[in-house]
Scaffold this active site. Sequence first.
Site, PDB file in Angstrom:
ATOM      1  N   LYS A  49       0.858  -1.195   0.000  1.00  0.00           N
ATOM      2  CA  LYS A  49       0.000   0.000   0.000  1.00  0.00           C
ATOM      3  C   LYS A  49       0.888   1.237   0.000  1.00  0.00           C
ATOM      4  CE  LYS A  49      -3.898   2.106   2.520  1.00  0.00           C
ATOM      5  NZ  LYS A  49      -4.831   1.951   3.649  1.00  0.00           N
ATOM      6  N   SER A  97      -9.768   1.797   2.680  1.00  0.00           N
ATOM      7  CA  SER A  97      -8.889   2.552   1.814  1.00  0.00           C
ATOM      8  C   SER A  97      -7.841   1.703   1.086  1.00  0.00           C
ATOM      9  CB  SER A  97      -8.180   3.640   2.615  1.00  0.00           C
ATOM     10  OG  SER A  97      -7.315   3.080   3.575  1.00  0.00           O
ATOM     11  N   SER A 110      -9.910  -0.315   6.848  1.00  0.00           N
ATOM     12  CA  SER A 110      -9.328  -0.225   5.508  1.00  0.00           C
ATOM     13  C   SER A 110      -8.687  -1.486   4.960  1.00  0.00           C
ATOM     14  CB  SER A 110      -8.314   0.905   5.463  1.00  0.00           C
ATOM     15  OG  SER A 110      -9.005   2.113   5.315  1.00  0.00           O
TER      16      SER A 110
HETATM   17  N1  GLN Z   1     -13.208   4.311   6.081  1.00  0.00           N
HETATM   18  C1  GLN Z   1     -12.519   4.700   7.265  1.00  0.00           C
HETATM   19  C2  GLN Z   1     -12.081   6.140   7.169  1.00  0.00           C
HETATM   20  O1  GLN Z   1     -12.275   6.727   6.139  1.00  0.00           O
HETATM   21  C3  GLN Z   1     -11.362   3.788   7.529  1.00  0.00           C
HETATM   22  C4  GLN Z   1     -10.115   4.152   6.851  1.00  0.00           C
HETATM   23  C5  GLN Z   1      -8.938   3.329   7.251  1.00  0.00           C
HETATM   24  O2  GLN Z   1      -9.072   2.293   7.901  1.00  0.00           O
HETATM   25  N2  GLN Z   1      -7.755   3.814   6.891  1.00  0.00           N
HETATM   26  O3  GLN Z   1     -11.573   6.688   8.095  1.00  0.00           O
END
Ligand code: GLN
Length: 469
Positions: free
Chosen positions: A73, A148, A172
């Site tokens: 990532k 994400s 994410s």
């Molecule tokens: N969807 C969540 C957010 O936007 C989780 C994101 C993540 O785990 N990095 O904060």
Amino acid sequence: MFSFSSFEQYQANLKNGTVSCVQAVQHYLNAIDENKHLNCFLEVFAEEALQRASDLDNSPRPGKLHGVVFGLKDNICYKGHKASASSKILQNFTSLYSATAVERVLQEGAIIIGRLNCDEFGMGSSNENSAFGPVLNPNDISRVAGGSSGGSAAAVKAGLCMASLGSDTGGSVRLPADFCGVVGYKPSYGRVSRYGLLAYGSSFDQIGVLANSVQDAAQVLEVIAGPDDFDSTALQSALPAIDLQPSKKYRIAYFPEWIEHPSIDPEISLQIKDRIKELQDSGHEVEPISFALSDFIVPTYYVLTTAEASSNLSRYDGARFGYQSAKAANNLYSFYQHNRTEGFGKEVKRRIMLGTFVLSTGYFEAYYTKAQQVRQQLKQQTDLIFNDFDFILAPNSPSVAYKLGEKNKDPLAMYMGDIFTVFANLTGVAAISLPVFKHSSNLPFGLQLLSSPQNEVPLLRFSHQMMQQ
Ligand code: GLN
């Protein structure tokens, strides 16, 4: 023809000489090329990966991840390589050091094939907040891959790498794993060092693994887990050796408020209920536990993570590194303003503003302090549940992968999609998404299992058993 089913089988083939690391890398380079439309990779390290594969083919002592082809990532640092967190503000930033997790996989013989697309700084649930375009879902390219870590999940699903590293601040790893149909593991907070992970919400962030099976994910976890002098929040106790056999009968809790939640797709609810029944029939104790704090989970998460993000992202001012606007600045303030206005995307700016607001004088007590108190209560209640139960069973998401563009104009609707995943990050417990379900739309969706930090090995063992059924 190269084909991959598990690290174990691949490494056995490497050993008996029926395949080489170079062949594997070549295979993945071709696959990446054929699947460019998915937009999983921001950069492919073709030459370097081939060179590394050739070196490994000649190495006398194979490591635990010998020849395993990984995607990374884009918010995890790899020395000498770009790490942009899918943001324009870091578009040309090159890492000066590698994350501890990266060092560890490399030490055990892994090959890193490229950088994977994600939501900007990990902020998002659909991968539509990347400055470099969304990732498409390999099961249906009109749909989101989830976020994400969308690139990390889609790349594993589409067979563009054997496994990938992602990060999970509020789901994410698990959400894209759910939407794409792969295994996504978020270790307990501190299980894996955060050193070299670009910070979003430091008290929530955790590096996780996306893989085709629980065995593969466990093999990666064994390598990356453990104390680290560079991260004072890393757990001091080592992860016990992972043995996936045999699994016993467990005590499992679930929250009826979640499974019957008004926002959940009835089919997801039904299939989870059926699974609970099957587990009960096979001798596990699966019991409903009322969880009164459910409605506070998403607001608490978004107050605390935006507060942490506003502080973490203040370092990106364009002065020391990162994007610098071409616009003339007549003072330091307008210099920062131009750089940050042009460098950050819309969602990141929204969160910086929200976070700055909840930390500001006059609102701090009402929002930030209050949210910390709720977090404390959530932790206490979770500890009580894990005194009596081995795991919590839950959905990952109220819906299957939705259409591109369907939700990204409505931030609140998007935030509500995180309702079942942010709990694990608020409380610091381990959580896994297992691709065990299929929706009538033919899309996959996952089952979420959560455990206390002490119970991660049984969690993996039980997960492995669930995947065999
Ligand atoms: N969807 C969540 C957010 O936007 C989780 C994101 C993540 O785990 N990095 O904060």
